[in-house]
Design an enzyme around this catalytic site. Sequence first.
Site, PDB file in Angstrom:
ATOM      1  CE  LYS A 193      -3.650   2.437   2.445  1.00  0.00           C
ATOM      2  NZ  LYS A 193      -4.626   2.424   3.530  1.00  0.00           N
ATOM      3  NE  ARG A 196      -5.951  10.270   3.535  1.00  0.00           N
ATOM      4  CZ  ARG A 196      -4.680  10.531   3.256  1.00  0.00           C
ATOM      5  NH1 ARG A 196      -4.231  11.776   3.317  1.00  0.00           N
ATOM      6  NH2 ARG A 196      -3.842   9.564   2.929  1.00  0.00           N
ATOM      7  NE  ARG A 202      -3.674   7.637   5.843  1.00  0.00           N
ATOM      8  CZ  ARG A 202      -4.402   8.146   6.837  1.00  0.00           C
ATOM      9  NH1 ARG A 202      -3.860   8.300   8.025  1.00  0.00           N
ATOM     10  NH2 ARG A 202      -5.654   8.496   6.643  1.00  0.00           N
ATOM     11  CD  GLU A 256       5.630  -3.863   3.638  1.00  0.00           C
ATOM     12  OE1 GLU A 256       4.959  -4.680   4.278  1.00  0.00           O
ATOM     13  OE2 GLU A 256       6.103  -2.830   4.140  1.00  0.00           O
ATOM     14  CE  LYS A 297      -6.379   1.860  -0.378  1.00  0.00           C
ATOM     15  NZ  LYS A 297      -7.051   1.733   0.896  1.00  0.00           N
ATOM     16  CB  SER A 323     -11.276   7.817  -3.338  1.00  0.00           C
ATOM     17  OG  SER A 323      -9.990   8.182  -2.873  1.00  0.00           O
ATOM     18  CE1 TYR A 378     -15.179   3.589  -2.438  1.00  0.00           C
ATOM     19  CE2 TYR A 378     -13.351   3.938  -3.963  1.00  0.00           C
ATOM     20  CZ  TYR A 378     -13.836   3.818  -2.678  1.00  0.00           C
ATOM     21  OH  TYR A 378     -12.964   3.927  -1.613  1.00  0.00           O
TER      22      TYR A 378
HETATM   23  C1  PBG Z   1      -6.887   3.641   5.436  1.00  0.00           C
HETATM   24  C2  PBG Z   1      -7.473   3.559   4.065  1.00  0.00           C
HETATM   25  C3  PBG Z   1      -7.401   4.504   3.055  1.00  0.00           C
HETATM   26  C4  PBG Z   1      -8.094   3.986   1.975  1.00  0.00           C
HETATM   27  C5  PBG Z   1      -8.594   2.751   2.351  1.00  0.00           C
HETATM   28  N1  PBG Z   1      -8.172   2.491   3.644  1.00  0.00           N
HETATM   29  C6  PBG Z   1      -6.866   5.877   3.034  1.00  0.00           C
HETATM   30  C7  PBG Z   1      -5.489   6.168   3.366  1.00  0.00           C
HETATM   31  O1  PBG Z   1      -4.631   5.294   3.490  1.00  0.00           O
HETATM   32  O2  PBG Z   1      -5.234   7.366   3.525  1.00  0.00           O
HETATM   33  C8  PBG Z   1      -8.251   4.678   0.658  1.00  0.00           C
HETATM   34  C9  PBG Z   1      -9.326   4.170  -0.232  1.00  0.00           C
HETATM   35  C10 PBG Z   1      -9.607   5.067  -1.356  1.00  0.00           C
HETATM   36  O3  PBG Z   1      -8.926   6.089  -1.565  1.00  0.00           O
HETATM   37  O4  PBG Z   1     -10.563   4.767  -2.087  1.00  0.00           O
HETATM   38  N2  PBG Z   1      -7.725   3.026   6.383  1.00  0.00           N
END
Ligand code: PBG
Length: 325
Positions: free
Chosen positions: A198, A208, A219, A235, A250, A276, A315
């Site tokens: 990730k 967010r 992060r 990982e 991801k 997203s 989505y």
């Molecule tokens: C963290 C998490 C995130 C997403 C899923 N789980 C956001 C992040 O790491 O800041 C993002 C999913 C998306 O952008 O559709 N719990």
Amino acid sequence: MVPVVRPRRLRTTPAMRRLVAETTLAPRQLVLPMFVADGLDDPREISSMPGVVQHTFDSLRRAAAEAVEAGVGGLMLFGVPRTEDKDARGSGADSDDGVLNRALRLLTDDLGDATVLMADTCLDEFTDHGHCGVVDPHGRVDNDATLDRYVSMALAQARSGAHLLGPSGMMDGQVAAIRAALDEAGFADTGILAYAAKYASAFYGPFREAVGSSLEGDRRTYQQDPANRIESLREVRLDLDEGADLVMVKPAMSYLDIVRDVAEIADVPVAAYQISGEYSMITAAAERGWIDRDAAILESLTSIRRAGASIILTYWATEVAQRLG
Ligand code: PBG
């Protein structure tokens, strides 16, 4: 004269193209991420993700039923607590009264084993500072203290009926800690969909808003640097050793090379998350008439499958499942 070699022969008609297509996309391969918020009277539009909402418990149940009816492979739930319920340790995450655990119980009652119910196992929606873990006095995310919180959250989600847990916080050792706790508590059948690779991505921006995140900063001390490829193999190998049942990459679109690498080494199913920002970019360009929305959606999903993911979180899962029939 040397005859022309003609690959175009296999592209002459729709039937011919269908016959020779190398990659397939089926409803069962799509997982719908869903947001459920506490204290809402009506579903709330997420302005940066037109067409996606924060659900009430009622609208969640209806949308989940619709998705399952359309044949999607599973549902991934995210909880959005009231702002006043957030605190430094993310207490809402492992409370049986927390929004996510309540929603899991409702969907378990409604759907039973008719779908695969998944839960995001991460603290960021529940903490007032917005980080995925607990923060030490120096402002650093404390890996091992966070693992204790993840274990407690995982147990609450397993009790609430989740089939698969999705630890997404990128803490070291999170899969092993959760696996051991599940086994010890009698949840040997509850699986782990590990967010193995990730990346710290700018494309999470709209998410967010979707979860009402309180994060200031970034992060980058726990999510991966977009510059790195080999690190993902490490990982993934660690997560497999720790007992991951599935592994995920991801985001998807900017990381298709990673999806391919992971598919080559993993001996478990590989998922990819069309996040997203990927949704919002296609939606926004289509709204302006700059691209053909439906074609772009299918092309993006086909590309992720072609890269090697057997499961895609998107989505658009319900819509595309309906379209594929
Ligand atoms: C963290 C998490 C995130 C997403 C899923 N789980 C956001 C992040 O790491 O800041 C993002 C999913 C998306 O952008 O559709 N719990």
